[in-house]
Scaffold this motif. Structure first.
Motif, PDB file in Angstrom:
ATOM      1  N   TYR A 163      20.403 -34.546  14.502  1.00  0.00           N
ATOM      2  CA  TYR A 163      20.677 -35.616  15.007  1.00  0.00           C
ATOM      3  C   TYR A 163      21.388 -36.701  13.907  1.00  0.00           C
ATOM      4  N   GLY A 164      22.193 -37.729  13.882  1.00  0.00           N
ATOM      5  CA  GLY A 164      22.964 -38.012  13.163  1.00  0.00           C
ATOM      6  C   GLY A 164      24.380 -38.656  13.148  1.00  0.00           C
ATOM      7  N   LEU A 165      25.100 -39.156  12.268  1.00  0.00           N
ATOM      8  CA  LEU A 165      26.654 -39.797  12.948  1.00  0.00           C
ATOM      9  C   LEU A 165      26.715 -38.645  12.263  1.00  0.00           C
ATOM     10  N   ASP A 166      28.223 -38.252  12.806  1.00  0.00           N
ATOM     11  CA  ASP A 166      29.299 -37.753  12.485  1.00  0.00           C
ATOM     12  C   ASP A 166      29.930 -37.731  11.103  1.00  0.00           C
ATOM     13  N   GLY A 200      19.650 -46.793   2.159  1.00  0.00           N
ATOM     14  CA  GLY A 200      20.393 -46.144   1.486  1.00  0.00           C
ATOM     15  C   GLY A 200      20.499 -45.623   3.522  1.00  0.00           C
ATOM     16  N   LEU A 201      21.126 -44.075   2.833  1.00  0.00           N
ATOM     17  CA  LEU A 201      21.043 -42.802   3.149  1.00  0.00           C
ATOM     18  C   LEU A 201      20.388 -41.286   3.532  1.00  0.00           C
ATOM     19  N   MET A 202      20.644 -40.453   4.564  1.00  0.00           N
ATOM     20  CA  MET A 202      19.755 -39.783   5.446  1.00  0.00           C
ATOM     21  C   MET A 202      19.984 -39.059   5.552  1.00  0.00           C
ATOM     22  N   THR A 203      19.863 -37.202   5.262  1.00  0.00           N
ATOM     23  CA  THR A 203      20.408 -36.497   6.149  1.00  0.00           C
ATOM     24  C   THR A 203      19.606 -35.155   6.148  1.00  0.00           C
ATOM     25  N   LEU A 204      19.076 -34.096   7.958  1.00  0.00           N
ATOM     26  CA  LEU A 204      18.997 -33.074   7.211  1.00  0.00           C
ATOM     27  C   LEU A 204      19.820 -31.581   6.898  1.00  0.00           C
ATOM     28  N   GLY A 205      19.087 -30.792   5.835  1.00  0.00           N
ATOM     29  CA  GLY A 205      20.032 -29.885   5.007  1.00  0.00           C
ATOM     30  C   GLY A 205      20.945 -28.797   6.252  1.00  0.00           C
ATOM     31  N   LEU A 206      21.253 -28.301   6.097  1.00  0.00           N
ATOM     32  CA  LEU A 206      22.021 -26.790   6.805  1.00  0.00           C
ATOM     33  C   LEU A 206      20.266 -25.959   6.286  1.00  0.00           C
ATOM     34  N   GLN A 207      20.370 -25.196   7.997  1.00  0.00           N
ATOM     35  CA  GLN A 207      19.146 -24.384   8.254  1.00  0.00           C
ATOM     36  C   GLN A 207      20.424 -22.797   7.458  1.00  0.00           C
ATOM     37  N   SER A 208      19.830 -22.579   6.290  1.00  0.00           N
ATOM     38  CA  SER A 208      20.799 -21.705   5.705  1.00  0.00           C
ATOM     39  C   SER A 208      20.060 -21.098   4.269  1.00  0.00           C
ATOM     40  N   GLU A 209      20.220 -20.169   3.818  1.00  0.00           N
ATOM     41  CA  GLU A 209      19.688 -19.226   2.505  1.00  0.00           C
ATOM     42  C   GLU A 209      21.079 -19.798   1.840  1.00  0.00           C
ATOM     43  N   ASP A 210      21.915 -19.983   1.909  1.00  0.00           N
ATOM     44  CA  ASP A 210      23.239 -19.710   1.754  1.00  0.00           C
ATOM     45  C   ASP A 210      23.089 -21.319   0.415  1.00  0.00           C
ATOM     46  N   ASN A 266      24.605 -36.961   9.875  1.00  0.00           N
ATOM     47  CA  ASN A 266      24.438 -35.271   9.968  1.00  0.00           C
ATOM     48  C   ASN A 266      25.647 -34.479   9.656  1.00  0.00           C
ATOM     49  N   THR A 267      25.205 -34.001   8.178  1.00  0.00           N
ATOM     50  CA  THR A 267      26.153 -33.859   7.628  1.00  0.00           C
ATOM     51  C   THR A 267      27.118 -32.776   7.114  1.00  0.00           C
ATOM     52  N   SER A 268      25.491 -32.135   8.153  1.00  0.00           N
ATOM     53  CA  SER A 268      25.692 -30.523   8.556  1.00  0.00           C
ATOM     54  C   SER A 268      26.354 -29.903   9.513  1.00  0.00           C
ATOM     55  N   GLN A 269      26.286 -31.016  10.819  1.00  0.00           N
ATOM     56  CA  GLN A 269      27.802 -30.906  11.463  1.00  0.00           C
ATOM     57  C   GLN A 269      27.043 -29.983  12.208  1.00  0.00           C
ATOM     58  N   GLU A 270      25.701 -29.560  12.780  1.00  0.00           N
ATOM     59  CA  GLU A 270      25.341 -28.236  13.387  1.00  0.00           C
ATOM     60  C   GLU A 270      24.405 -29.057  15.194  1.00  0.00           C
ATOM     61  N   ALA A 297      25.598 -22.489  -1.585  1.00  0.00           N
ATOM     62  CA  ALA A 297      26.544 -23.883  -1.965  1.00  0.00           C
ATOM     63  C   ALA A 297      26.955 -24.387  -0.521  1.00  0.00           C
ATOM     64  N   LEU A 298      26.604 -24.144   1.083  1.00  0.00           N
ATOM     65  CA  LEU A 298      26.628 -24.363   1.711  1.00  0.00           C
ATOM     66  C   LEU A 298      25.971 -25.819   2.248  1.00  0.00           C
ATOM     67  N   VAL A 299      24.154 -25.260   1.648  1.00  0.00           N
ATOM     68  CA  VAL A 299      23.484 -26.230   1.624  1.00  0.00           C
ATOM     69  C   VAL A 299      23.916 -28.136   0.994  1.00  0.00           C
ATOM     70  N   ARG A 300      23.892 -27.191  -0.054  1.00  0.00           N
ATOM     71  CA  ARG A 300      24.473 -28.159  -1.135  1.00  0.00           C
ATOM     72  C   ARG A 300      25.666 -29.616  -0.333  1.00  0.00           C
ATOM     73  N   GLN A 301      27.018 -28.325  -0.637  1.00  0.00           N
ATOM     74  CA  GLN A 301      28.092 -29.042   0.495  1.00  0.00           C
ATOM     75  C   GLN A 301      27.527 -30.354   1.403  1.00  0.00           C
ATOM     76  N   GLY A 302      26.549 -30.315   1.932  1.00  0.00           N
ATOM     77  CA  GLY A 302      25.861 -31.327   3.139  1.00  0.00           C
ATOM     78  C   GLY A 302      24.771 -32.285   2.320  1.00  0.00           C
ATOM     79  N   PHE A 303      24.763 -32.083   0.842  1.00  0.00           N
ATOM     80  CA  PHE A 303      23.940 -33.523   0.362  1.00  0.00           C
ATOM     81  C   PHE A 303      25.228 -34.268  -0.087  1.00  0.00           C
TER      82      PHE A 303
END
Length: 239
Positions: A144-147, A168-178, A136-140, A180-186
């Motif tokens: 779901y997902g590991l911290d 490999g690894l998987m994540t769900l992107g931050l729900q945002s139109e920003d 859970n790289t967006s920490q929303e 920079a913030l979305v890319r931080q999670g990736f």
């Protein structure tokens, strides 16, 4: 059905063009990014259109749909092989057996107890199960997902799970139109992958980064995504 087929094929072409453009912009080989078709609520006939066109990587969010669709898709006479069936939804421990039976890869391993139970079951049937670790790289709180701070410790705790093959690894992107913030999670997912491989906690060839969907795939590709998950942008709105 012909009209629906043309729409789906056109949508697939648009997605391929988007992936290629994003890869070239970031000096990446377009063949390094796979397209996984999220087929939640889609019927066999609709999914088969994409399979017939050569798009063989599909993912289901619910075990019930996975277990009911895969046998029918496997019998589809014009099915193009090889292909893979992925489970991309939240996995409950009471659904482990069906997940192992029908999914070539489980993308959503994010709990220690779940990983241990999955490994024990695979051991009992002598199977090596491909998995991704979900973070859970967006920490929303809604995801779901590991911290991310627990990720390396989690990997240390499952080193004895020899019947789980981390791809490999998987994540769900931050729900945002920003952007920079979305890319931080990736970025975070890519960095975690690098750290885990350097420490020998995942195989050196566990290079898959499953991240990015229709609304943010360009940003995900820019940050190293190797697998994009797209559903509605191909098949239309879910029923």
């Amino acid at each position: 059905m012909l009209k629906q087929k043309n729409i789906i094929l056109n949508n697939l072409k648009i997605l391929q063009d988007r992936i290629q453009t994003a890869c070239l912009k970031n000096m990446r080989d377009p063949s390094s990014v796979q397209l996984l078709l999220a087929t939640k609520t889609q019927d066999i006939e609709t999914i088969s259109i994409a399979l017939d066109a050569g798009f063989g990587l599909i993912g289901e969010n619910k075990i019930q749909e996975l277990s009911s669709k895969i046998p029918l898709l496997s019998k589809h006479k014009t099915l193009i092989m090889p292909r893979e069936n992925h489970f991309i939804g939240h996995l409950q421990s009471n659904k482990l057996k069906d997940a192992v039976r029908f999914a070539d890869c489980i993308q959503s391993i994010d709990q220690l107890n779940l990983a241990l139970k999955l490994n024990n079951y695979c051991l009992s049937i002598n199977k090596i199960q491909d998995i991704y670790i979900q973070v859970n790289t967006s920490q929303e709180l809604s995801k779901y997902g590991l911290d991310p701070d627990y990720f390396l410790e989690f990997l240390s705790q499952i080193q004895s799970c020899l019947n789980l093959n981390i791809k490999g690894l998987m994540t769900l992107g931050l729900q945002s139109e920003d952007e920079a913030l979305v890319r931080q999670g990736f970025t975070k997912l890519r960095e975690l992958s690098i750290s885990a491989r350097k420490l020998g906690l995942i195989p050196q060839d566990a290079l898959t980064l499953s991240m990015g969907m229709s609304n943010d795939l360009e940003w995900a590709i820019a940050e190293g995504a190797t697998l994009i998950r797209v559903g509605a942008a191909v098949f239309g709105a879910r029923v």
